[in-house]
Design a protein around this motif. Sequence first.
Motif, PDB file in Angstrom:
ATOM      1  N   THR A 141       0.848  -1.188   0.000  1.00 28.38           N
ATOM      2  CA  THR A 141       0.000   0.000   0.000  1.00 28.38           C
ATOM      3  C   THR A 141       0.884   1.238   0.000  1.00 28.38           C
ATOM      4  O   THR A 141       1.848   1.314   0.759  1.00 28.38           O
ATOM      5  N   TYR A 142       0.548   2.172  -0.869  1.00 23.10           N
ATOM      6  CA  TYR A 142       1.216   3.462  -0.953  1.00 23.10           C
ATOM      7  C   TYR A 142       0.201   4.538  -0.593  1.00 23.10           C
ATOM      8  O   TYR A 142      -0.879   4.594  -1.183  1.00 23.10           O
ATOM      9  N   THR A 143       0.542   5.407   0.373  1.00 25.99           N
ATOM     10  CA  THR A 143      -0.356   6.458   0.840  1.00 25.99           C
ATOM     11  C   THR A 143       0.340   7.802   0.763  1.00 25.99           C
ATOM     12  O   THR A 143       1.411   7.982   1.361  1.00 25.99           O
ATOM     13  N   HIS A 144      -0.265   8.754   0.051  1.00 23.80           N
ATOM     14  CA  HIS A 144       0.265  10.121  -0.023  1.00 23.80           C
ATOM     15  C   HIS A 144       0.127  10.759   1.352  1.00 23.80           C
ATOM     16  O   HIS A 144      -0.961  10.784   1.922  1.00 23.80           O
ATOM     17  N   LEU A 145       1.216  11.275   1.904  1.00 17.91           N
ATOM     18  CA  LEU A 145       1.184  11.968   3.190  1.00 17.91           C
ATOM     19  C   LEU A 145       1.227  13.481   2.994  1.00 17.91           C
ATOM     20  O   LEU A 145       0.547  14.227   3.690  1.00 17.91           O
TER      21      LEU A 145
END
Length: 182
Positions: A141-145
Motif C-alpha cells: 500500500t502506498y499512501t500520499h502523506l
Amino acid sequence: MPAITWEVFASRGFETAWPELGGGVLRARGRAVGFAPEPYWVTYEVDTADRFVTRRLRVTTESADEVRALDLLHDGQGRWTANGESLPDVDGALDCDLGLCPLTNTMPVLRHRLHRAPGEREFLMAWVSVPDLAVRPSRQTYTHLRPGRVRFTSGDFRSDLEFDDEGYVVDYPQLATRLTAR
C-alpha cells in the motif's frame, strides 16, 4: 541520462541506476553491489509500457558460488512469466518490485501521482528477492502523506519514503538513501 546512486543499508551496499522518463514510460538500467547476506553483484534493466506498467525486468545476480538470471515478463493483460514459466501467483500485478531496489518504487507512485496528490492505493506486486531472484506475490500500500512524502506498507513493514518531483526515491528509511542529485 543522469545517474542516481543510493547507499543501500539493507544490503550494506550501493546501487546506481540510469533512468529515462518520458511519455508515461520508464526505462532504466542499474547495477548494485551488496554484502548481506553474502557479497553479490546485481545488474538489471526495467522497461514499462504506458502509464508506467512494468513490461519487463531482466536481472542477473552474481555471487562467489553462482550466477543467476531472471527474465520477468508481463503480457499487458495481467499475466507474468519468469524465464518462460507461468507465474499464476502474481496474476493481476501491474508492477515488479526488485528487492532492495529503490528505483522500482517509482512506477506505482508515478502512475497515480502519489508523490504529488492525495490518495491511497493497494497493489499486488511481482516481488523479486535478491540475490536468489525468487518471484513472489507482495501486497503493498502506498499512501500520499504530503507532496514528496509517501507511506509504504507491506505486511507489518512500514516506512515513509521521500520522493523528488520526478518520482524517484530520495530517502527510504531502513532501506536506502540517495547519494547523488538529479
